[in-house]
Design an enzyme around this catalytic site. Structure first.
Site, mmCIF file in Angstrom:
data_model
loop_
_atom_site.group_PDB
_atom_site.id
_atom_site.type_symbol
_atom_site.label_atom_id
_atom_site.label_comp_id
_atom_site.label_asym_id
_atom_site.label_seq_id
_atom_site.Cartn_x
_atom_site.Cartn_y
_atom_site.Cartn_z
ATOM 1 N N LYS A 79 -2.665 8.352 12.186
ATOM 2 C CA LYS A 79 -4.088 8.083 12.409
ATOM 3 C C LYS A 79 -4.901 9.369 12.497
ATOM 4 O O LYS A 79 -6.049 9.417 12.047
ATOM 5 C CB LYS A 79 -4.270 7.228 13.657
ATOM 6 C CG LYS A 79 -3.692 5.825 13.533
ATOM 7 C CD LYS A 79 -4.286 5.044 12.363
ATOM 8 C CE LYS A 79 -3.797 3.600 12.331
ATOM 9 N NZ LYS A 79 -4.388 2.830 11.208
ATOM 10 N N VAL A 126 0.813 -1.213 0.000
ATOM 11 C CA VAL A 126 0.000 0.000 0.000
ATOM 12 C C VAL A 126 0.851 1.270 0.000
ATOM 13 O O VAL A 126 0.342 2.349 -0.315
ATOM 14 C CB VAL A 126 -0.989 0.026 1.187
ATOM 15 C CG1 VAL A 126 -1.969 -1.128 1.101
ATOM 16 C CG2 VAL A 126 -0.265 0.062 2.522
ATOM 17 N N TYR A 175 2.671 6.858 14.698
ATOM 18 C CA TYR A 175 1.387 6.161 14.581
ATOM 19 C C TYR A 175 0.234 7.121 14.858
ATOM 20 O O TYR A 175 -0.756 7.177 14.114
ATOM 21 C CB TYR A 175 1.355 4.990 15.554
ATOM 22 C CG TYR A 175 0.191 4.048 15.378
ATOM 23 C CD1 TYR A 175 0.262 2.977 14.498
ATOM 24 C CD2 TYR A 175 -0.988 4.230 16.104
ATOM 25 C CE1 TYR A 175 -0.822 2.111 14.336
ATOM 26 C CE2 TYR A 175 -2.064 3.379 15.953
ATOM 27 C CZ TYR A 175 -1.975 2.314 15.068
ATOM 28 O OH TYR A 175 -3.034 1.467 14.911
#
Length: 249
Positions: A159, A63, A155
């Site tokens: 997000k 991805v 992270y």
């Protein structure tokens, strides 16, 4: 969800070999969708596809590579005739260090998969869904898309970015009949989480959820399945926490 809620629909799930991704595959297939499983782990993805009842296809996908993502969507459309749902579940965790000690390499890796990857998948899905008359895109964010957390800067940043991207895309592509939403799991017992934590730390995390336990992949997948279906036809631009009360504290 009704067993036939997604009959005739085509869905792609990234990060499909295990955890939340695999649970989403199972939920979508159980509701009648034809599902393309996308993951870096070729063998695990093929094994996962064999365990799912229904019409499935396993496709190696990175991805973080826009060309790989574009090829994935092309394969899905060529094989099944269209694309109606895209579930962006692929993610990596990164280093567990303070921001001041975070390496450039790890930062780029986490953002490359967890944010760039969602963008590439969203962009490719939108282009296919425009041609097909609409669809639903669901990205797996996190409770850490709403709050901070020590030693997880990349992270958390990624997000938060997923939630913002979701809202922008929802507004932009509502005229195309494309709905774009995000789900925010709390801590869920998946291979991604289990690799970095011992049992004591798991227990500490469980205590942060008022419900008294981490979630399961299947609980997240139930929400994803609803968002993929026409039952959620009025819902777009939303962030749904599925977190056992974590954010309500």
């Amino acid at each position: 969800m009704a067993n036939d809620e997604l009959d005739g629909k085509v869905a792609i799930v990234t990060g499909a070999a295990s955890g939340i991704g695999l649970a989403c595959v199972q939920a979508l297939a159980a509701s009648g969708a034809r599902v393309v499983l996308a993951d870096l782990d070729v063998d695990a993805t093929a094994r996962a596809a064999e365990t799912v009842r229904g019409d499935t296809l396993a496709v190696w996908t990175d991805v973080a590579d826009p060309g790989s993502v574009d090829s994935l969507v092309d394969v899905a459309v060529d094989r099944f005739g269209g694309l109606h749902a895209m579930v962006n579940s692929a993610a990596v965790s990164g280093e567990s260090v303070p921001v001041g000690d975070y390496s450039t390499e790890s930062w780029r890796r986490v953002l490359g998969v967890n944010l760039d990857g969602v963008f590439y998948c969203m962009r490719a899905a939108i282009r296919a869904m425009r041609r097909g008359g609409g669809g639903s895109i669901i990205s797996v964010a996190s409770v850490l898309g709403r709050v901070g957390s020590p030693r997880a800067g990349a992270y958390v940043a990624a997000k938060h970015g997923v939630v913002g991207l979701t809202r922008s895309a929802a507004v932009e592509h509502a005229p195309d009949r494309i709905r774009v939403n995000a789900v925010g799991p709390g801590f869920v017992r998946t291979p991604l989480l289990d690799r970095g934590l011992d049992e004591e730390r798991h227990n500490e995390l469980a205590a942060q959820h008022p419900i008294g336990r981490p979630g399961t992949p299947e609980e997240v997948a139930e929400l994803v399945g609803w968002l993929a279906s026409d039952a959620s036809s009025l819902v777009t631009g939303a962030y749904y926490a599925v977190d056992g009360g974590y954010l309500a504290r």
